[in-house]
Design a protein around this motif. Structure first.
Motif, PDB file in Angstrom:
ATOM      1  N   TYR A   1      20.022  87.299  -2.531  1.00  0.00           N
ATOM      2  CA  TYR A   1      19.121  86.159  -2.418  1.00  0.00           C
ATOM      3  C   TYR A   1      19.728  84.976  -1.688  1.00  0.00           C
TER       4      TYR A   1
ATOM      5  N   HIS B   1      15.505  78.641  -7.724  1.00  0.00           N
ATOM      6  CA  HIS B   1      15.754  79.683  -6.739  1.00  0.00           C
ATOM      7  C   HIS B   1      14.623  79.824  -5.725  1.00  0.00           C
TER       8      HIS B   1
ATOM      9  N   HIS C   1      14.835  82.750  -3.526  1.00  0.00           N
ATOM     10  CA  HIS C   1      14.832  84.202  -3.339  1.00  0.00           C
ATOM     11  C   HIS C   1      14.396  84.611  -1.940  1.00  0.00           C
TER      12      HIS C   1
END
Length: 182
Positions: free
Chosen positions: A5, A126, A128
């Protein structure tokens, strides 16, 4: 953080999703959508963002992006920081926002639980990013991104959702000028 990621090659096209903390349905008023689209425009003009596709839903944003010479991690960091502050300010100042106290309480609590924040946290940590290395991957993500509002029951056709690039891909004038991915 998993190696899976991270942005490794900024010139390659990536699919990225941003979600509000707790998947809070924030984007229900046009003014909130405009904070995001204005930020896209700024990042395109001043930060080196190349926006290939996008869609804003009630609690998340999907992007297909790249950059010729800037760090996508840096662009995303700056965009999330700016939009967080601007959205919190807009919530606080919006005279008709009936959810003001609830929204601010949720974002404040999330901010207090994360040592990286000074007060509020609006976005989940996040992004990703997923590198779209094949035409098949690109087509799948474009379809997924543009079909989100249809599957949610907001519109019958992707190009009818104002806050996405589906109009651009249908050959119509969208809200933002893009570099189409295909």
């Amino acid at each position: 953080m998993s190696r899976k990621y991270k942005f490794y090659d900024n010139k390659k096209v990536h699919f990225v999703s941003l979600a509000t903390v707790g998947w809070v349905d924030l984007f229900t008023r046009r003014i909130y959508f405009e904070v995001i689209t204005d930020s896209f425009s700024y990042c395109i003009k001043h930060k080196g963002l190349i926006l290939n596709a996008w869609c804003i839903m009630t609690n998340h944003v999907h992007l297909i992006i790249r950059s010729e010479d800037k760090s996508l991690s840096g662009i995303m960091r700056d965009m999330k920081k700016f939009t967080s502050k601007e959205l919190i300010k807009t919530i606080q100042e919006h005279p008709k926002e009936s959810r003001k106290e609830r929204l601010l309480r949720i974002f404040e609590q999330a901010g207090q639980e994360n040592k990286n924040n000074s007060y509020y946290q609006l976005w989940q940590q996040h992004n990703h990013p997923i590198e779209l290395s094949t035409n098949n991957m690109m087509n799948q993500r474009l379809d997924y991104l543009h079909m989100n509002p249809v599957k949610a029951g907001f519109v019958k056709r992707p190009q009818d959702w104002l806050f996405s690039s589906a109009k651009n891909y249908a050959g119509l004038q969208g809200l933002l000028n893009l570099e189409l991915a295909l």
